[in-house]
Each structure stands twice: as C-alpha cells, then as structure tokens.
Scaffold this motif. Structure first.
Motif, PDB file in Angstrom:
ATOM      1  N   HIS A  60      34.274 -59.089  56.400  1.00 12.28           N
ATOM      2  CA  HIS A  60      35.458 -58.419  55.876  1.00 12.28           C
ATOM      3  C   HIS A  60      35.063 -57.265  54.963  1.00 12.28           C
ATOM      4  O   HIS A  60      35.636 -56.176  55.032  1.00 12.28           O
ATOM      5  CB  HIS A  60      36.332 -59.436  55.142  1.00 12.28           C
ATOM      6  CG  HIS A  60      37.723 -58.954  54.871  1.00 12.28           C
ATOM      7  ND1 HIS A  60      38.731 -59.765  54.413  1.00 12.28           N
ATOM      8  CD2 HIS A  60      38.287 -57.720  54.978  1.00 12.28           C
ATOM      9  CE1 HIS A  60      39.842 -59.057  54.268  1.00 12.28           C
ATOM     10  NE2 HIS A  60      39.595 -57.833  54.595  1.00 12.28           N
ATOM     11  N   PRO A  83      45.312 -55.184  62.649  1.00 11.85           N
ATOM     12  CA  PRO A  83      45.189 -56.459  61.940  1.00 11.85           C
ATOM     13  C   PRO A  83      43.810 -57.098  62.004  1.00 11.85           C
ATOM     14  O   PRO A  83      43.387 -57.769  61.046  1.00 11.85           O
ATOM     15  CB  PRO A  83      46.240 -57.341  62.634  1.00 11.85           C
ATOM     16  CG  PRO A  83      47.258 -56.382  63.120  1.00 11.85           C
ATOM     17  CD  PRO A  83      46.494 -55.160  63.526  1.00 11.85           C
ATOM     18  N   ARG A 135      42.533 -62.363  61.654  1.00 14.31           N
ATOM     19  CA  ARG A 135      43.394 -61.348  61.046  1.00 14.31           C
ATOM     20  C   ARG A 135      42.918 -61.038  59.637  1.00 14.31           C
ATOM     21  O   ARG A 135      42.806 -61.923  58.785  1.00 14.31           O
ATOM     22  CB  ARG A 135      44.860 -61.803  61.030  1.00 14.31           C
ATOM     23  CG  ARG A 135      45.804 -60.704  60.538  1.00 14.31           C
ATOM     24  CD  ARG A 135      47.224 -60.942  61.013  1.00 14.31           C
ATOM     25  NE  ARG A 135      47.841 -62.058  60.359  1.00 14.31           N
ATOM     26  CZ  ARG A 135      48.577 -61.987  59.244  1.00 14.31           C
ATOM     27  NH1 ARG A 135      48.763 -60.808  58.664  1.00 14.31           N
ATOM     28  NH2 ARG A 135      49.110 -63.060  58.722  1.00 14.31           N
ATOM     29  N   LEU A 137      44.195 -58.000  57.891  1.00 22.02           N
ATOM     30  CA  LEU A 137      45.258 -57.338  57.138  1.00 22.02           C
ATOM     31  C   LEU A 137      46.351 -58.340  56.797  1.00 22.02           C
ATOM     32  O   LEU A 137      46.926 -58.962  57.687  1.00 22.02           O
ATOM     33  CB  LEU A 137      45.854 -56.188  57.945  1.00 22.02           C
ATOM     34  CG  LEU A 137      44.942 -54.992  58.229  1.00 22.02           C
ATOM     35  CD1 LEU A 137      45.733 -53.888  58.913  1.00 22.02           C
ATOM     36  CD2 LEU A 137      44.285 -54.480  56.967  1.00 22.02           C
ATOM     37  N   ARG A 138      46.620 -58.467  55.535  1.00 28.58           N
ATOM     38  CA  ARG A 138      47.676 -59.366  55.067  1.00 28.58           C
ATOM     39  C   ARG A 138      48.819 -58.526  54.531  1.00 28.58           C
ATOM     40  O   ARG A 138      48.864 -58.166  53.351  1.00 28.58           O
ATOM     41  CB  ARG A 138      47.133 -60.311  53.987  1.00 28.58           C
ATOM     42  CG  ARG A 138      46.045 -61.247  54.494  1.00 28.58           C
ATOM     43  CD  ARG A 138      46.602 -62.254  55.485  1.00 28.58           C
ATOM     44  NE  ARG A 138      45.543 -62.958  56.223  1.00 28.58           N
ATOM     45  CZ  ARG A 138      45.768 -63.881  57.133  1.00 28.58           C
ATOM     46  NH1 ARG A 138      47.031 -64.208  57.430  1.00 28.58           N
ATOM     47  NH2 ARG A 138      44.776 -64.473  57.765  1.00 28.58           N
ATOM     48  N   GLU A 139      49.719 -58.171  55.427  1.00 31.78           N
ATOM     49  CA  GLU A 139      50.879 -57.363  55.089  1.00 31.78           C
ATOM     50  C   GLU A 139      52.118 -58.039  55.650  1.00 31.78           C
ATOM     51  O   GLU A 139      52.036 -58.777  56.644  1.00 31.78           O
ATOM     52  CB  GLU A 139      50.744 -55.956  55.678  1.00 31.78           C
ATOM     53  CG  GLU A 139      49.534 -55.191  55.176  1.00 31.78           C
ATOM     54  CD  GLU A 139      49.376 -53.850  55.866  1.00 31.78           C
ATOM     55  OE1 GLU A 139      50.223 -53.534  56.740  1.00 31.78           O
ATOM     56  OE2 GLU A 139      48.407 -53.130  55.552  1.00 31.78           O
ATOM     57  N   TYR A 142      52.618 -57.799  59.495  1.00 33.25           N
ATOM     58  CA  TYR A 142      51.752 -58.593  60.355  1.00 33.25           C
ATOM     59  C   TYR A 142      51.953 -60.088  60.144  1.00 33.25           C
ATOM     60  O   TYR A 142      51.774 -60.875  61.069  1.00 33.25           O
ATOM     61  CB  TYR A 142      50.303 -58.174  60.143  1.00 33.25           C
ATOM     62  CG  TYR A 142      50.067 -56.741  60.554  1.00 33.25           C
ATOM     63  CD1 TYR A 142      50.437 -56.291  61.824  1.00 33.25           C
ATOM     64  CD2 TYR A 142      49.524 -55.819  59.668  1.00 33.25           C
ATOM     65  CE1 TYR A 142      50.255 -54.975  62.199  1.00 33.25           C
ATOM     66  CE2 TYR A 142      49.334 -54.491  60.049  1.00 33.25           C
ATOM     67  CZ  TYR A 142      49.709 -54.079  61.311  1.00 33.25           C
ATOM     68  OH  TYR A 142      49.531 -52.777  61.685  1.00 33.25           O
ATOM     69  N   ASP A 143      52.340 -60.484  58.939  1.00 29.20           N
ATOM     70  CA  ASP A 143      52.717 -61.889  58.731  1.00 29.20           C
ATOM     71  C   ASP A 143      53.906 -62.238  59.618  1.00 29.20           C
ATOM     72  O   ASP A 143      53.933 -63.286  60.283  1.00 29.20           O
ATOM     73  CB  ASP A 143      53.078 -62.132  57.263  1.00 29.20           C
ATOM     74  CG  ASP A 143      51.887 -62.023  56.327  1.00 29.20           C
ATOM     75  OD1 ASP A 143      50.730 -62.068  56.808  1.00 29.20           O
ATOM     76  OD2 ASP A 143      52.110 -61.870  55.114  1.00 29.20           O
ATOM     77  N   GLU A 146      52.926 -62.212  63.407  1.00 29.52           N
ATOM     78  CA  GLU A 146      52.192 -63.418  63.786  1.00 29.52           C
ATOM     79  C   GLU A 146      53.133 -64.605  63.942  1.00 29.52           C
ATOM     80  O   GLU A 146      53.042 -65.365  64.917  1.00 29.52           O
ATOM     81  CB  GLU A 146      51.122 -63.713  62.739  1.00 29.52           C
ATOM     82  CG  GLU A 146      50.193 -64.861  63.089  1.00 29.52           C
ATOM     83  CD  GLU A 146      49.085 -64.996  62.079  1.00 29.52           C
ATOM     84  OE1 GLU A 146      48.038 -64.351  62.255  1.00 29.52           O
ATOM     85  OE2 GLU A 146      49.269 -65.751  61.086  1.00 29.52           O
ATOM     86  N   ARG A 157      48.199 -63.506  68.778  1.00 29.63           N
ATOM     87  CA  ARG A 157      47.100 -63.289  67.828  1.00 29.63           C
ATOM     88  C   ARG A 157      45.936 -62.568  68.491  1.00 29.63           C
ATOM     89  O   ARG A 157      45.282 -61.725  67.881  1.00 29.63           O
ATOM     90  CB  ARG A 157      46.636 -64.620  67.243  1.00 29.63           C
ATOM     91  CG  ARG A 157      47.703 -65.314  66.414  1.00 29.63           C
ATOM     92  CD  ARG A 157      47.142 -66.464  65.607  1.00 29.63           C
ATOM     93  NE  ARG A 157      48.201 -67.175  64.908  1.00 29.63           N
ATOM     94  CZ  ARG A 157      48.022 -67.907  63.815  1.00 29.63           C
ATOM     95  NH1 ARG A 157      46.798 -68.026  63.310  1.00 29.63           N
ATOM     96  NH2 ARG A 157      49.028 -68.527  63.241  1.00 29.63           N
ATOM     97  N   CYS A 161      44.558 -58.868  67.114  1.00 32.33           N
ATOM     98  CA  CYS A 161      43.277 -58.842  66.407  1.00 32.33           C
ATOM     99  C   CYS A 161      42.067 -58.514  67.265  1.00 32.33           C
ATOM    100  O   CYS A 161      40.991 -58.241  66.707  1.00 32.33           O
ATOM    101  CB  CYS A 161      43.043 -60.192  65.725  1.00 32.33           C
ATOM    102  SG  CYS A 161      44.303 -60.626  64.507  1.00 32.33           S
ATOM    103  N   PRO A 260      57.646 -62.763  51.786  1.00 34.58           N
ATOM    104  CA  PRO A 260      57.625 -62.622  53.247  1.00 34.58           C
ATOM    105  C   PRO A 260      58.991 -62.184  53.794  1.00 34.58           C
ATOM    106  O   PRO A 260      60.019 -62.477  53.198  1.00 34.58           O
ATOM    107  CB  PRO A 260      57.269 -64.031  53.721  1.00 34.58           C
ATOM    108  CG  PRO A 260      57.804 -64.935  52.651  1.00 34.58           C
ATOM    109  CD  PRO A 260      57.633 -64.181  51.362  1.00 34.58           C
TER     110      PRO A 260
END
Length: 438
Positions: A60, A83, A135, A137-139, A142-143, A146, A157, A161, A260
C-alpha cells in the motif's frame, strides 16, 4: 472506470428537486450532444507491478508513493487511481487523432520514468493474472459500490480492484442521418464493440490460473448487476432508450454529507423521483447516477467505448485508439464498416450486450470465432486505409499494421501470447514479460 464524483447535491432544500419530465429532457439533451465528429479522447488504465517481481503484490505504501509521484508530474491528462491501486490517465479532448496520440505518448514517457524510479511498471493487462482483489481506496463511493455489487457475487470486487482497460471517447455524432449520424454511431458501437472485445482480448488468466475466457475482464462485466452493465434495449430511438434505461436502473447509492452513503436495494431513479425518500433527488444526483452505470457504450455528451482490455507494450494502447477513431470518424470507413458489422446483429440475437451470444463469443473465443475473425480483418483493412486520410503518422500506421499482421491476419489476439507466457508451470516468466506487458 473513472471515479466521476461530481458534487452539488447540497443540503436538503438548497437545490430545486428534480421532476421526472425534466430528468428525461436532461438525459435526451445532454447525453447525446450532436455535431460534426471532431473530438477524440482516451482513458488508459494500468495495473502497477513491481518491476522485478511482478507476482508479488505491491504494498500500500509503495502505491501511495507512486500516486504522489505521478500526481506531481505536469501532465496533459487527468490522473486518478482506481480502488485496487490501478493508475488511470484521462486525456484532454483533442481535435485530432494525432493530437491525442502525441499528448498521451508524452505523458506516458514521464509516468513510466516516475514509476521506474520506484521500481514499478505500468502493466497493460485486462485483469491482473495473479493477485486477488484488494481494495486500497476507502471512500464513500467505493464503499457503496462494493456493498451494491456484492449482492451479485464476487465479480464486482474483481472488476473494481483487478481490471484495466483502454476507453476510447468520441463525439456522439451528427443530428442528421448518415454514416456520422448519432443513431448510426450508437448502433455501430454495440456491433463493432464485440469485434473490439475479440481483437483486443488480453486477460486469459486470473488468480494464477487460466480461465475459459480470452477476455476475462469482459466476462466479469457480464457477471455484474444485470441492469447496471447492460446496454439499453434497442427497440427505441437512442435518446429515448437511454433516458428510459437511466431512470429505470436502480440507484447504486444516495449520497449524503458524510459517509457511509445509503445503498438502497431495487430503488430505480424513477422511483426515487416519485417517492422522494430519503430526500428529493436533484440534477446533481442524476449526473452522479449516470457515472454509476457501466454499459459497454455510455453516452455522456460524447460516446465512451468501454469494452477494450488494456493492451501490452509501450504503444499497444494506440492501436485500439487509432482503429476505433478511424472506423467511427472517417466517413468512408464509417459507412463501409457499418455494412460490414450489421450482419452480426443476427448473431447477437434479442439479448442486449454484453450478454448476447455475439459478445459472449467475443469474450470467450477472441478471434478463434470465425465470424468475428472475418469482421475483424475487414475492419482493420478499412482502418488502415482511413488512417492516412486522418493525418496519422507513418509510425502510427506501422504500429497498427504490425498488430494486424501479428494478430488479426492470423486469427489471434494478445491473450493467445499470454497463455504461453503466464502458464502456471513456467518457473519464472519475468524476463519474457518485461517486453510484453510493461
């Protein structure tokens, strides 16, 4: 797939709510902006691999360093990261094929150098052949994506990815009928699209094993949410078909001021307008909803052709860009190629792309399918005749001709090379891959 995150939903009550009729008018008017074809663009997605150890996942923190290094470059293209850490370069709209090629090639020289200093290489493959989805990117977007796509299985997924593509962007076309009319170009996108899948199939491996598909990437798109990735039904005129498709497809998410975001199940945009809960949608919500629809051809004021696997080599990307642009924008080639691929509609059958027999054959067999091989040979001949008329340089013409001789003339696609290079019983394919994938 671009992040495509327009803002503007605003706090409740700050923006006028959207009515159903207004939404239909917006979709008919904005998504098919017509005029003489004169603009071309390309979006290139790349997997990022370690230069010496491509089978080892890149950490990462190395991907974060790569993102920082590329974003610091003075590029012509917009830079985004997908992602799973895939790099995407989205060219500016160019007024000619060669302007697009030159800007993009210049950017790639700088990008490769920056990544090389980190011992990374951009890799042109439709699907990562070794690594599982991861994954990074935690945005909120994208949450939500998914969560929504997980309802249909594991393909979501994997798509988010581990996939990469070449997306060609062209003007929607002229208002008047004819080879450059928007109605003809819309039909051509869905017939020629299957030929492009077959010609440029470049993803026969996933999770370290061969798959039954020459384009595993295309098979993943076909396995997603059954409405979100489907082409609009062909019975209606393009503008009406697209408006109905957008409004009747379930929303992926409802954005809020903070994550979220809500991920309703089965709530179409039309139903959201009519019901008004959990809040009334506004135009920015409609704009955003369009970015969460992934049919093989997407009209967004221009046509996005989304069906082409990422290509190997330093200049492999320019072959689908040059060939597709020539077949759509040269009037002589556009008229002839339409007549060439129109008989494929019988093979396609009543189902919409990418789930009809024609598209499935393209993804599964590539140019081993005899009907697609004949169509591909004719398309390349037309493109090679058109490229000089479009001002393509000898270098571009030679690159397209070399691809034709290596693959199309022999009924092969890039995936056929990979089946030998990436076979599981090969002890070390690193040296073979250096000149093929990077």
């Amino acid at each position: 797939m671009s992040p495509d995150t327009p803002g503007g939903h605003g706090p409740p009550g700050s923006v006028p709510p959207l009515g159903e009729g207004t939404a239909e008018d917006l979709l008919r008017g904005i998504c098919f902006k017509t005029g003489p074809p004169r603009i071309v663009g390309v979006e290139l997605e790349w997997l990022l691999h370690d230069r010496e150890h491509p089978r080892v996942p890149v950490s990462h923190h190395r991907l974060e360093a790569a993102a920082a290094a590329v974003r610091a470059l003075p590029l012509n293209a917009a830079v985004t990261f997908e992602p799973g850490g895939q790099l995407e370069l989205s060219s500016r709209p160019a007024d000619s094929l060669m302007a697009c090629v030159n800007d993009t090639a210049t950017d790639l020289i700088a990008v490769r150098a920056a990544l090389g200093r980190l011992d990374l290489v951009p890799v042109g493959l439709g699907v990562d052949p070794w690594h599982p989805p991861r994954r990074l990117l935690r945005e909120p977007r994208y949450d939500a994506m998914e969560t929504a796509l997980d309802r249909w299985g594991a393909a979501g997924r994997a798509m988010m990815c581990t996939t990469a593509s070449v997306q060609v962007c062209l003007d929607a076309g002229e208002e008047e009928p004819g080879p450059l009319g928007y109605g003809r170009r819309w039909q051509l996108a869905h017939l020629l699209g299957a030929v492009l899948v077959a010609v440029f199939a470049n993803s026969p491996f996933r999770l370290g094993r061969p798959t039954p598909w020459q384009s595993t990437r295309q098979s993943l798109w076909a396995d997603l949410d059954p409405l979100r990735t489907l082409a609009p039904a062909g019975q209606l005129p393009p503008r009406d078909a697209w408006a109905s498709y957008v409004l009747d497809t379930p929303v992926l998410c409802i954005r809020g001021e903070a994550g979220p975001w809500a991920v309703p199940e089965g709530l179409s945009f039309r139903d959201w307008i009519r019901g008004g809960l959990p809040r009334r949608p506004v135009q920015a919500d409609l704009d955003y909803h369009v970015t969460t629809l992934f049919p093989p051809a997407r009209p967004r004021g221009h046509l996005e052709l989304r069906m082409i696997d990422a290509q190997p080599g330093d200049d492999g990307w320019l072959v689908p860009l040059a060939v597709t642009t020539a077949l759509f924008d040269d009037p002589e080639a556009a008229e002839t190629v339409y007549r060439t691929v129109k008989p494929l509609a019988e093979t396609a059958g009543p189902l919409s792309a990418p789930r009809n027999p024609l598209w499935l054959a393209a993804a599964r067999d590539g140019l081993a399918d005899p009907e697609l091989r004949v169509a591909a040979a004719a398309c390349f001949e037309l493109a090679m005749e058109a490229l000089p008329r479009m001002g393509a340089t000898r270098a571009v013409q030679d690159t397209v001709a070399a691809f034709h001789d290596r693959y199309v003339a022999r009924g092969r696609c890039p995936a056929d090379d990979l089946r030998g290079l990436l076979a599981p019983d090969r002890v070390d394919s690193r040296n073979d891959l250096k000149g093929t994938l990077s």
